[in-house]
Design an enzyme around this catalytic site. Structure first.
Site, PDB file in Angstrom:
ATOM      1  N   LYS A  22      -1.290  -1.609  -4.294  1.00  0.00           N
ATOM      2  CA  LYS A  22      -1.979  -0.946  -3.161  1.00  0.00           C
ATOM      3  C   LYS A  22      -1.110   0.204  -2.629  1.00  0.00           C
ATOM      4  CE  LYS A  22      -1.808  -2.604   1.266  1.00  0.00           C
ATOM      5  NZ  LYS A  22      -1.392  -1.558   2.210  1.00  0.00           N
ATOM      6  N   ASN A  23       0.165  -0.097  -2.394  1.00  0.00           N
ATOM      7  CA  ASN A  23       1.008   0.897  -1.729  1.00  0.00           C
ATOM      8  C   ASN A  23       1.399   2.069  -2.632  1.00  0.00           C
ATOM      9  OD1 ASN A  23       0.784  -0.571   0.569  1.00  0.00           O
ATOM     10  ND2 ASN A  23       2.901  -1.296   0.627  1.00  0.00           N
ATOM     11  N   ARG A 112      -3.877   2.436   8.661  1.00  0.00           N
ATOM     12  CA  ARG A 112      -2.843   3.347   9.157  1.00  0.00           C
ATOM     13  C   ARG A 112      -2.390   4.329   8.076  1.00  0.00           C
ATOM     14  NH1 ARG A 112       0.329   2.951  13.161  1.00  0.00           N
ATOM     15  NH2 ARG A 112       1.931   3.819  11.807  1.00  0.00           N
ATOM     16  N   CYS A 136      -0.674  -1.484  16.223  1.00  0.00           N
ATOM     17  CA  CYS A 136      -1.235  -2.547  15.402  1.00  0.00           C
ATOM     18  C   CYS A 136      -0.447  -3.809  15.686  1.00  0.00           C
ATOM     19  CB  CYS A 136      -1.249  -2.183  13.933  1.00  0.00           C
ATOM     20  SG  CYS A 136       0.348  -2.180  13.164  1.00  0.00           S
ATOM     21  N   ARG A 141       4.681   0.982  15.358  1.00  0.00           N
ATOM     22  CA  ARG A 141       4.528   1.824  14.168  1.00  0.00           C
ATOM     23  C   ARG A 141       4.181   3.278  14.477  1.00  0.00           C
ATOM     24  NH1 ARG A 141       1.452  -1.491   9.470  1.00  0.00           N
ATOM     25  NH2 ARG A 141       2.682  -0.235   8.068  1.00  0.00           N
ATOM     26  N   PRO A 142       5.084   3.969  15.158  1.00  0.00           N
ATOM     27  CA  PRO A 142       4.820   5.388  15.423  1.00  0.00           C
ATOM     28  C   PRO A 142       4.922   6.232  14.148  1.00  0.00           C
ATOM     29  CG  PRO A 142       7.030   4.778  16.157  1.00  0.00           C
ATOM     30  CD  PRO A 142       6.385   3.513  15.658  1.00  0.00           C
ATOM     31  N   ASP A 144       6.264   9.464  14.491  1.00  0.00           N
ATOM     32  CA  ASP A 144       7.046  10.599  14.986  1.00  0.00           C
ATOM     33  C   ASP A 144       7.900  11.244  13.884  1.00  0.00           C
ATOM     34  OD1 ASP A 144       8.296   8.020  15.113  1.00  0.00           O
ATOM     35  OD2 ASP A 144       9.990   8.908  16.168  1.00  0.00           O
ATOM     36  N   ASP A 324       6.958  -7.259   3.681  1.00  0.00           N
ATOM     37  CA  ASP A 324       5.605  -7.653   3.266  1.00  0.00           C
ATOM     38  C   ASP A 324       5.587  -9.014   2.557  1.00  0.00           C
ATOM     39  OD1 ASP A 324       4.574  -5.376   4.351  1.00  0.00           O
ATOM     40  OD2 ASP A 324       4.145  -4.360   2.470  1.00  0.00           O
ATOM     41  N   ARG A 416      -8.033  -6.287   2.348  1.00  0.00           N
ATOM     42  CA  ARG A 416      -7.469  -4.939   2.390  1.00  0.00           C
ATOM     43  C   ARG A 416      -6.453  -4.753   1.269  1.00  0.00           C
ATOM     44  NH1 ARG A 416      -4.245  -3.970   7.097  1.00  0.00           N
ATOM     45  NH2 ARG A 416      -3.766  -2.227   5.751  1.00  0.00           N
TER      46      ARG A 416
END
Ligand code: UD1
Length: 440
Positions: A22-23, A112, A136, A141-142, A144, A324, A416
């Site tokens: 997925k990633n 996200r 979330c 989880r910014p 920036d 994860d 997901r």
């Protein structure tokens, strides 16, 4: 809403094939916004992939499923989007060169990783409007670091009404020093830098194998990238990318999830399609707990650990133990002899599954970012609630080893990121069914 009903205690036996990552699939799909055409193989059938394809369509990318159709492993009644339809994992992707540049809230809020469209949109269309992803469950989880890096490359960024507006007269290569090796941040900058003017260096870059997969894919399209997989990546901008065909790497987290399943209940489980060198931190923890995996080529064979013992670990960026996999290792720690400790260093609030596991008989205490697991528990089936993607996988493993029946509600989270997980587990002998949850 779908739920899983699991009757625990049944041994797992046989062979299971790990799907595409997925990633790795998400950034590679988003890189289509850099223009041109390509063909992808091994695209996993996941809700996040469906979300990405929908978003790409809105942004002017045409995607077509190709190849000889075969029935999806998840053919059935109550299935998430995409599953139950025909799925070959082979896609042709082509950017139609349109002017669209907006990623709306409706799609970004469900995933996200949609922020991965920012870099390639800025590079190619010089403009991007992307909904802020918002908070979330697993932490703030910014983004920036992504935004500051694009500013350094010559983008002007403003935030109004919950949207990021970014524009540039043309991105320029820069030296970017990341304060943290953010995975999607590294991928976003990498994609932007591929078409930027001049040379970009990313220092303290993420070293995850999925970053390497994205870089290898872009290299196959003619990008000039050195150092992916190390903490210093150098990218020399090119003017355009050419066609290619590429197979997405295996999913490390799915492989790790099956490994823990085998360590809990395996009567010889053969896990196919993995590169063991990419999951050494997971294998090391399992070895410490008493596992005896046999590695042969791209397979790992593992049986249940007869007398598992507790261990200590800390989640870290690659090559450390992946955050994860934190929820999935806890049920094994819960039934092991002695105490275990898990320190979560990547996300600040990633223990929401612990309460549910304790309701199943685990004895886990949370002290800030540390979970202390008192081992030797006998898990019992219960009705529990999945709170995020990996938490759901942890609860599925707990349900498989627990005595009696477990019902896991809100399994849409697991769809997901795991391809037909219940079908794969069922094929190994697990008693797991997808059911329609009773509505109040
Ligand atoms: C990616 C993975 C996710 C995995 C995570 C960590 C994808 C699609 N998702 O998520 O499965 O759990 O890596 O391995 O690949 N941070 C900031 N500012 C930023 C960016 C990140 O403060 O601009 C912080 C985050 O809040 C978090 C930490 O950095 O605490 C790590 O986040 P990051 O590596 O960015 O995770 P993701 O890329 O979102």
């Amino acid at each position: 809403m779908d739920a899983f009903r699991i009757v625990g205690g049944h041994p797992l036996r046989g062979t299971v094939k790990v799907s595409g990552s997925k990633n790795a699939a998400l950034p590679i799909l988003f890189s289509s916004l850099l223009g041109g055409n390509f063909t992808l193989r091994n695209v996993p059938c996941l809700r996040d992939v469906q979300t990405t394809l929908s978003l790409l369509k809105q942004l002017g990318v045409a995607t077509e499923s190709l190849g000889e159709k075969k029935p999806s492993p998840s053919k059935g009644k109550h299935l998430p989007a995409g599953q139950g339809q025909e799925w070959t994992g082979l896609f042709s992707i082509s950017d139609q060169g349109g002017a669209e540049y907006e990623a709306p809230y409706d799609l970004v809020r469900t995933m996200r990783a949609s922020v991965l469209c920012l870099g390639p949109l800025l590079a190619r269309k010089r403009r991007a409007r992307v909904s802020l992803p918002g908070g979330c469950l697993i932490g703030a989880r910014p983004i920036d670091i992504h935004l500051k890096s694009f500013e350094k490359m010559g983008a002007r960024i403003t935030i109004h009404h919950g949207y990021i507006d970014a524009e540039t007269k043309g991105l320029k290569g820069s030296e970017i020093i990341l304060p943290y090796p953010t995975v999607t941040g590294t991928e976003n900058i990498l994609m932007a830098a591929v078409l930027a003017r001049g040379t970009t260096t990313i220092q303290n870059a993420a070293k995850e194998p999925e970053v390497i997969d994205l870089a290898n894919f872009l290299l196959a399209r003619g990008a000039k990238i050195k150092g992916a997989g190390t903490s210093s990546i150098t990218i020399e901008g090119v003017t355009d990318l050419h066609d290619t065909e590429y197979a997405i790497m295996f999913d490390r987290i799915e492989a790790g999830t099956f490994l823990v399943g085998a360590a809990l209940l395996g009567d010889r489980v053969r896990i196919e399609g993995v590169d063991p060198s990419r999951i050494t931190s997971i294998l090391r923890v399992l070895l410490n707990m008493g596992a005896e995996p046999i590695m042969e080529g791209d397979t790992i064979t593992l049986g249940a650990i007869a007398n598992p013992v507790g261990t200590s670990l800390r989640t870290l960026p690659y090559p450390g133990f992946p955050t994860d996999m934190q929820a999935q290792i806890l049920p094994l720690m819960a039934i092991s002899k002695g105490a275990s400790s898990v320190i979560e260093t990547v996300f600040e609030n990633r223990f929401t599954h612990v309460m549910e596991m304790n309701r199943m008989g685990a004895d886990i205490e949370i002290h800030g970012s540390q979970a202390i697991v008192r081992g030797g528990s006998r898990l019992e089936g219960a009705t529990v609630m999945a709170s995020d993607l990996r938490a759901s996988a942890g609860l599925v493993l707990a349900g498989l080893v627990a005595e009696g029946e477990t019902e896991i509600k809100r399994v849409y989270h697991i769809d997901r990121g795991y391809e037909a997980i219940e079908k794969k587990l069922e094929s190994l002998g697990a008693r797991i069914k997808r059911i329609q949850e009773d509505l109040p």
